[in-house]
Design a protein around this motif. Structure first.
Motif, PDB file in Angstrom:
ATOM      1  N   ARG A 163       1.177   3.896  -2.882  1.00 61.13           N
ATOM      2  CA  ARG A 163       0.766   5.569  -2.575  1.00 61.13           C
ATOM      3  C   ARG A 163       2.036   6.248  -2.931  1.00 61.13           C
ATOM      4  O   ARG A 163       1.787   7.331  -3.523  1.00 61.13           O
ATOM      5  CB  ARG A 163       0.458   5.501  -1.025  1.00 61.13           C
ATOM      6  N   THR A 164       3.198   6.038  -2.631  1.00 59.55           N
ATOM      7  CA  THR A 164       4.192   6.799  -2.751  1.00 59.55           C
ATOM      8  C   THR A 164       5.347   6.608  -3.869  1.00 59.55           C
ATOM      9  O   THR A 164       5.923   7.454  -4.455  1.00 59.55           O
ATOM     10  CB  THR A 164       5.231   6.959  -1.493  1.00 59.55           C
TER      11      THR A 164
ATOM     12  N   SER B  23       0.662  -1.241   0.056  1.00 62.54           N
ATOM     13  CA  SER B  23       0.078   0.247   0.034  1.00 62.54           C
ATOM     14  C   SER B  23       0.790   1.293   0.118  1.00 62.54           C
ATOM     15  O   SER B  23       0.497   2.207  -0.550  1.00 62.54           O
ATOM     16  CB  SER B  23      -0.859   0.073   1.111  1.00 62.54           C
ATOM     17  N   GLU B  24       1.925   1.148   0.903  1.00 61.75           N
ATOM     18  CA  GLU B  24       2.826   2.294   0.909  1.00 61.75           C
ATOM     19  C   GLU B  24       3.505   2.490  -0.517  1.00 61.75           C
ATOM     20  O   GLU B  24       3.605   3.611  -1.197  1.00 61.75           O
ATOM     21  CB  GLU B  24       3.845   2.010   1.966  1.00 61.75           C
TER      22      GLU B  24
END
Length: 693
Positions: A436-437, A432-433
């Motif tokens: 997202r990034t 997820s990180e």
């Protein structure tokens, strides 16, 4: 009468007017002519059969000629004028031999045969090279010669209906050439396209007495002969290579191809075939061509000529519009074939490039699969949705023991199936990180195969972006590091064990040094200390060789009694099953065997020539309490006398062994020989086999 003499003066008007042959131009000419000097005589003297036949002839719209009398004097109607061309009206009433001297070798025998024998003839599309309008023409005619009876019952003449089929015959011939050119199979390259076209042109030598196709090499400034018909390739007329624009009259640009290379489609160049070309080929004709037409061949999509067609002109045919159109279509067909061949060659080259790339890709994929197999690495591409299965490499299924032919589990399904819930949550947080990034991640995670076997994997992931840079998914590699992890754990365990053993060993060494120094003189200390440290070292070497997984007792006994190696099998007997003892037990037993052997060599069974030492060991007791037993028994040596005081060796044999093995250790100084016995629990002595707890 000599050839060419005027029998009839067409300007002379008829006299008497007894006969009227009609209103046609020819009838008028016959009526007006002075026949007095003609072999036919005056019309009023003509045989009745001749006048009837002539009346039929003059009243017919079909070309008809009548050859009458021994001289085969020619009479005809208006429709026959086209066949005579400029020979009308001079031909009227003249002997046929004088009208058609250029074809008399063909028609003369036929006419004379009909006149003499009464045998009719019929000719279909007969080729005749008549001289009309000042030149010899290729012509085709369908006609018949039928005998005409005379009034006296003989044969007075020949009746000849005739039609010229020249345009049809030549038209069909040219159409056949164009059709065959269009039906040519696709060529592999431009050279083959030219050769195939030439094979068709060679069949039509009438319209193309000879031809040549040159391909331009603009960069090198020359033209290369690709194919030729009716002429020897490489000869004077068709050199293999022509330097464009070279003025040399022999080896230069004799056809002026440099000019043709600059022509646009629809423009042609005409060349006179003169003495520069030597003896020009004739093809099927009796005379050589004296002109040739040069066409530029411009391929589709090109802006300049790629080739040139040299087409010799039929020496018996004018280059009229139909002939020029035919040759233009020939050049166009060749251009089309060369265009197709070039496109096909380009397509084939592209197909070959694709095939080579596919082979390279297959090799790369095979190498990647092999690398993944060797590196135990699988790959996974995923959209980021929990319900998406994504795409996985075959080796990923192998890592997790999944069916390689079935779709991989979705990310949500992997929870519990491949990863424990807590570990799956860690992976979910990392992905997820990254989604997202855009920052990649690397995780070492415990996992499970589908059959429940525990494994350990390293997962490296990075974001997948589209052409605009937006994150659209995630790709990752998953490496099975189970063996590495296990090896790492073994190394860590071994290091801890080595540290522990080293401390113990130092403790033993310190005790050996202290006890040896306490009981021995300085000179004896050095010798005894060296021997005991060497014994300790021998046990240690065996442990190292076996990676600290214990020492086999047979090997331990031989190493400690190495200085009596010649007595093994004769005076030293080692009996017992293969038994691996723990590292601590091996050091204690090894030190004890060393001390026992030293004493036996000094005072016991090994101090004479007849003593025997028997070393036996094994697991005793089949019930609930099996235990390890070992015995050193000497016999045949000098009578044993118990020592009055005990040194460090006695302590090693009894106390150190008892302490290390946690069992019972006894030493009996029997007069017949020393007996040392050990009885200890298996857990304290025996090293478990690998895989056992």
């Amino acid at each position: 009468m000599t050839a060419g003499a005027a029998w009839i003066d067409v300007s002379e008007r008829r006299s008497g007017g007894q006969f009227f042959f009609g209103d046609s131009e020819t009838a008028a000419a016959i009526s007006a002519a002075n026949w007095a000097r003609s072999p036919l005589g005056l019309p009023q003297t003509w045989p009745k059969r001749l006048r009837v036949a002539l009346e039929i002839c003059l009243n017919s719209a079909f070309p008809i000629a009548i050859f009458w009398g021994a001289d085969l004097c020619l009479l005809y109607n208006d429709a026959y004028h086209g066949l005579l061309a400029d020979k009308h009206p001079r031909a009227l009433g003249r002997p046929a031999r004088e009208v058609w001297p250029e074809i008399w070798d063909v028609i003369g025998p036929m006419l004379e045969g009909a006149l003499t024998n009464g045998a009719p003839t019929r000719s279909e599309d007969l080729q005749l090279h008549m001289i009309r309008n000042g030149r010899r023409d290729e012509g085709y005619f369908t006609f018949s010669y039928s005998p005409i009876p005379d009034d006296d019952g003989g044969i007075g003449g020949v009746f000849c209906p005739v039609v010229e089929t020249t345009d049809r015959v030549i038209g069909e011939r040219r159409l056949r050439t164009l059709r065959d050119l269009a039906a040519l199979s696709r060529a592999e390259d431009e050279g083959e396209a030219c050769r195939l076209a030439a094979s068709v042109l060679a069949v039509n030598g009438y319209d193309l007495p000879f031809s040549a196709i040159y391909r331009f090499d603009h960069e090198r400034g020359e033209a290369e002969l690709m194919a030729a018909t009716g002429v020897r390739p490489g000869g004077r007329v068709a050199p293999n290579r022509i330097p464009l624009g070279d003025p040399d009259p022999i080896r230069g640009d004799i056809w002026g191809l440099a000019e043709v290379a600059r022509l646009t489609p629809g423009r042609v160049a005409i060349r006179t075939i003169d003495a520069r070309f030597g003896e020009a080929p004739r093809g099927p004709w009796s005379a050589a061509a004296d002109e040739a037409v040069l066409f530029p061949i411009v391929l589709l999509g090109q802006d300049r000529a790629a080739a040139a067609l040299i087409a010799a002109i039929n020496p018996f045919k004018r280059l009229d519009a139909a002939y020029a159109y035919f040759l233009d279509r020939v050049a166009a067909k060749i251009a089309s074939s060369m265009t197709d061949a070039r496109a096909y060659a380009a397509e084939r080259e592209r197909a070959e490039e694709i095939r080579v790339r596919e082979l390279a890709l297959q090799r790369t994929e095979a190498e990647l699969r092999e690398a993944q197999r060797l590196g135990r690495i699988g790959s996974w591409r995923w959209s980021g949705r929990h319900d998406d299965r994504g795409g996985a490499s075959p080796y990923l299924a192998r890592i997790f023991g999944l069916d390689p032919d079935a779709p991989p589990p979705s990310f949500a399904e992997q929870k519990g199936l491949l990863y424990a819930p807590a570990d799956w949550e860690r992976l979910d947080a990392a992905t997820s990180e990254t989604l997202r990034t855009g920052e990649g991640f690397e995780l070492d995670l415990p996992a499970h195969r589908a059959d429940g076997v525990a494994i350990h994997v390293t997962i490296r992931g990075e974001a997948v972006r589209d052409e605009r840079g937006a994150i659209v998914g995630l790709r990752s590699t998953i490496q099975d590091i189970t063996e590495r992890k296990q090896a790492q754990e073994r190394v860590e365990l071994l290091l801890r064990e080595v540290t522990h053993r080293a401390k113990n060993l130092l403790t033993v060494v310190r005790a050996v040094a202290r006890q040896t120094a306490r009981r021995d003189s300085p000179l004896a200390f050095s010798q005894r200390f060296d021997q005991r440290i060497a014994a300790l070292g021998a046990s240690h070497d065996l442990l190292v060789q076996n990676e600290w997984r214990g020492v086999e007792l047979h090997a331990l006994a031989r190493s400690q009694l190495a200085h009596f190696r010649d007595l093994f099998g004769s005076r030293i007997c080692v009996e017992g099953p293969t038994t691996v003892v723990k590292p601590a037990a091996s050091q204690a037993i090894g030190m004890a065997l060393h001390e026992l052997a030293t004493n036996a060599g000094k005072y016991g069974a090994l101090s004479n020539d007849t003593g025997v030492v028997r070393i036996a060991f094994g697991v005793v007791g089949d019930g609930d309490a099996p235990h390890f037993e070992m015995e050193w028994r000497e016999s045949g040596g000098p009578t044993v006398v118990a020592p009055k005081r005990h040194g460090f060796g006695h302590m090693v044999i009894l106390q150190m062994a008892k302490h290390a093995l946690g069992g019972q250790v006894t030493l009996d100084y029997a007069p017949s020989g020393v007996v040392w016995k050990v009885s200890a629990p298996l857990d304290n002595v025996i090293e478990p086999a690998q895989g056992e707890d």
